[in-house]
Scaffold this motif. Structure first.
Motif, mmCIF file in Angstrom:
data_model
loop_
_atom_site.group_PDB
_atom_site.id
_atom_site.type_symbol
_atom_site.label_atom_id
_atom_site.label_comp_id
_atom_site.label_asym_id
_atom_site.label_seq_id
_atom_site.Cartn_x
_atom_site.Cartn_y
_atom_site.Cartn_z
ATOM 1 N N ALA A 1 0.850 -1.241 0.028
ATOM 2 C CA ALA A 1 -0.081 -0.142 -0.132
ATOM 3 C C ALA A 1 0.814 1.307 -0.189
ATOM 4 N N PHE A 2 0.309 2.192 -0.565
ATOM 5 C CA PHE A 2 0.833 3.629 -0.376
ATOM 6 C C PHE A 2 0.022 4.270 0.759
ATOM 7 N N ILE A 3 0.976 4.973 1.526
ATOM 8 C CA ILE A 3 0.655 5.551 2.795
ATOM 9 C C ILE A 3 0.752 7.021 2.877
ATOM 10 N N ARG A 4 -0.199 7.823 3.529
ATOM 11 C CA ARG A 4 -0.026 9.199 3.548
ATOM 12 C C ARG A 4 -0.755 9.456 5.114
ATOM 13 N N ALA A 5 -0.377 10.621 5.811
ATOM 14 C CA ALA A 5 -0.958 10.800 7.077
ATOM 15 C C ALA A 5 -0.845 12.456 7.138
ATOM 16 N N LYS A 6 -1.851 12.887 7.967
ATOM 17 C CA LYS A 6 -1.768 14.222 8.367
ATOM 18 C C LYS A 6 -1.722 14.505 10.027
ATOM 19 N N ASP B 1 12.738 11.143 8.006
ATOM 20 C CA ASP B 1 13.276 11.357 6.595
ATOM 21 C C ASP B 1 12.375 10.619 5.630
ATOM 22 N N ASP B 2 11.743 9.524 6.016
ATOM 23 C CA ASP B 2 11.000 8.744 5.044
ATOM 24 C C ASP B 2 9.726 9.277 4.398
ATOM 25 N N TRP B 3 9.349 10.488 4.969
ATOM 26 C CA TRP B 3 8.175 11.282 4.663
ATOM 27 C C TRP B 3 8.363 12.546 3.876
ATOM 28 N N THR B 4 7.449 12.882 2.867
ATOM 29 C CA THR B 4 7.528 14.159 2.415
ATOM 30 C C THR B 4 6.416 14.915 2.452
ATOM 31 N N GLY C 1 -1.559 19.281 3.050
ATOM 32 C CA GLY C 1 -1.307 19.095 4.390
ATOM 33 C C GLY C 1 -0.899 17.650 4.842
ATOM 34 N N TYR C 2 -0.812 16.936 3.791
ATOM 35 C CA TYR C 2 -0.385 15.441 4.075
ATOM 36 C C TYR C 2 0.948 15.375 3.922
ATOM 37 N N TYR C 3 1.462 14.339 4.742
ATOM 38 C CA TYR C 3 2.675 13.730 4.479
ATOM 39 C C TYR C 3 2.730 12.308 3.745
ATOM 40 N N ALA D 1 -4.358 8.825 9.200
ATOM 41 C CA ALA D 1 -3.316 8.140 8.315
ATOM 42 C C ALA D 1 -4.261 7.350 7.270
ATOM 43 N N GLN D 2 -4.034 7.368 6.062
ATOM 44 C CA GLN D 2 -4.770 6.886 4.861
ATOM 45 C C GLN D 2 -3.889 5.845 4.099
ATOM 46 N N ALA D 3 -4.437 4.817 3.549
ATOM 47 C CA ALA D 3 -3.825 3.932 2.759
ATOM 48 C C ALA D 3 -4.370 3.550 1.673
ATOM 49 N N ILE D 4 -3.861 3.067 0.528
ATOM 50 C CA ILE D 4 -4.618 2.526 -0.763
ATOM 51 C C ILE D 4 -3.588 1.520 -1.521
ATOM 52 N N GLN D 5 -4.242 0.607 -2.068
ATOM 53 C CA GLN D 5 -3.313 -0.505 -2.541
ATOM 54 C C GLN D 5 -2.546 0.201 -3.637
ATOM 55 N N SER D 6 -1.147 -0.351 -3.808
ATOM 56 C CA SER D 6 -0.333 0.028 -4.742
ATOM 57 C C SER D 6 -0.560 -0.864 -6.028
ATOM 58 N N ARG D 7 -1.060 -1.809 -6.032
ATOM 59 C CA ARG D 7 -1.125 -2.896 -6.960
ATOM 60 C C ARG D 7 -2.160 -2.046 -8.135
#
Lengths: 180, 233
Positions: free
Chosen positions: A86-91, A113-116, A121-123, A163-169
């Protein structure tokens, strides 16, 4: 002579029965297959820890009053608890319980360092997170700047991680469009 | 010597009747076992969709299914799909399922909740003794499938049937002659392809009666011969 003829006829009957039997031999069979299709899941969990003297424990809110200049250990990681990469993002939302406006320059989270950071507003986590895997720390501490004045005195501050996630496939071009 | 001959004939006649009754009375693998006259699924896995697990929106997966003939007879194998249970329909409607027979011909393609093309038995393979062939299923998941279908399962029941078929072509034939043989067999069976192949031996009773009648007549003749022999002695 009659005996031989009768013997021969009976033999022919027997042979005939065998021939008919093998000619008409016919078989069929049938059986059922129960074929099952299943889907996976995308799920994440926010994990929080504290560190003191090199020892990591499950995070609990400080049991002492925070004053300007304090830094509180708060390590936040995201765990993939689903079955898909999954792809992950968080606020990170910081609010005062009574609604007092918070200056985000005065309460700072140390971002890993692994977050952009993004303008929305999300990382965004820089890697794809595999099932059961933990992300790098989203943040590892919260600092209360010395410039904080009495406006935040005796206030209860909440730091919420969304935090949110979505399938990368099958989801490379615009992975977060499903959230639009 | 005469008595020995009569005894042998009687034994042969009796064995013949028993033989007839017995004849009445075959990636994923589907094996037709000629000795047991039934299908066997490898490792008792009657779920042939091993590759259709933990799927996600946008997936397209292929499942090959090997059909094997472990018998001494040439057979034709048919496939039919049972109607999907209502509780699986909404889930399966978000998938497309295509099935290809052993010749690579598409025999069905629809959403997985329907059985288009597989409502009746359709010929999917013809196998010589100990021959194996492969059919293929391709499943596509709608990329718009929503979160409500996470960790969900659906079931599709397939019925395999086998019948003896003396028209099975040799595997060494060219593709063209194979196709012709397939077409000829299909044409020959065109009036029957939509009918259920016999899953029990419908010729059993008449043939059994016939064999018994012949056997009884044979015994009568043998007894008559014996009496004649005794009278002459």
């Amino acid at each position: 002579m009659k005996q031989k003829i009768l013997l021969g006829v009976s033999a022919l009957f027997v042979v005939g029965v065998m021939a008919i039997g093998s000619t008409l031999a016919y078989f069929t069979a049938s059986d059922q297959a129960d074929n099952v299709i299943t889907t996976g899941s995308v799920a994440i969990a926010v994990k929080e820890y504290s560190e003191k003297d090199g020892i990591y424990t499950e995070y609990t809110d400080p049991d002492y009053p925070i004053v300007p200049g304090d830094t509180v250990s708060k390590i936040v990681k995201i765990q993939n608890t689903g079955t898909a990469d999954a792809f992950i993002r968080a606020k990170i939302d910081i609010d005062a319980v009574d609604g007092t406006k918070i200056d985000r320059d005065q309460i700072l989270c140390s971002i890993g360092d692994d977050w952009t950071a993004s303008d929305d507003g999300y990382y965004y986590y820089n890697k794809i997170l595999s099932p059961d895997e933990y992300s790098g720390a989203l943040m590892d501490s919260v600092s209360f700047d010395t410039s904080i004045g009495n406006e935040l005195s005796q206030k209860e501050i909440h730091i919420n991680i969304n935090a949110q996630a979505i399938q990368s496939r099958n989801n490379v071009d615009n992975p977060w469009s499903a959230f639009d | 010597m005469k008595k020995l001959v009569l005894v042998i004939m009687s034994v042969v006649a009796a064995v013949n009747v028993v033989f007839c009754i017995k004849a009445f009375a075959a990636d994923s693998d589907v094996v037709y076992d000629g000795d047991a006259n039934q299908f066997v699924f490898l490792d008792d896995h009657s779920d042939l969709f091993g590759n259709f697990k933990t799927l996600y929106p946008g997936d397209e997966m292929i499942q090959e299914i090997r059909l094997k003939n472990h018998s001494e007879e040439s057979i034709a194998i048919y496939l039919r799909a049972e109607p999907v249970q209502s509780r699986y329909r909404k889930f399966l409607e978000l998938m497309t399922l295509s099935v290809y027979d052993s010749m690579g011909l598409k025999i069905s393609s629809s959403n997985a909740a329907d059985t288009a093309g597989l409502e009746e038995n359709i010929l999917i393979a013809q196998l010589q003794p100990d021959e194996e062939k492969t059919i293929t299923a391709i499943l596509g998941i709608d990329e718009k499938m929503g979160n409500e279908f996470q960790s969900t399962s659906g079931k599709i029941k397939w019925i395999f049937s086998a019948e003896q078929n003396e028209n099975v072509p040799e595997s060494s034939d060219t593709a063209e002659s194979l196709q012709k043989s397939f077409d000829d067999a299909a044409a020959a069976e065109s009036s029957e392809v939509n009918e259920l192949p016999l899953t029990g031996d419908s010729t059993g009773t008449p043939m059994l009666i016939g064999s018994v009648v012949i056997l009884v007549f044979s015994l009568i003749v043998i007894i008559a011969i014996q009496r004649k022999i005794n009278d002459s002695d």
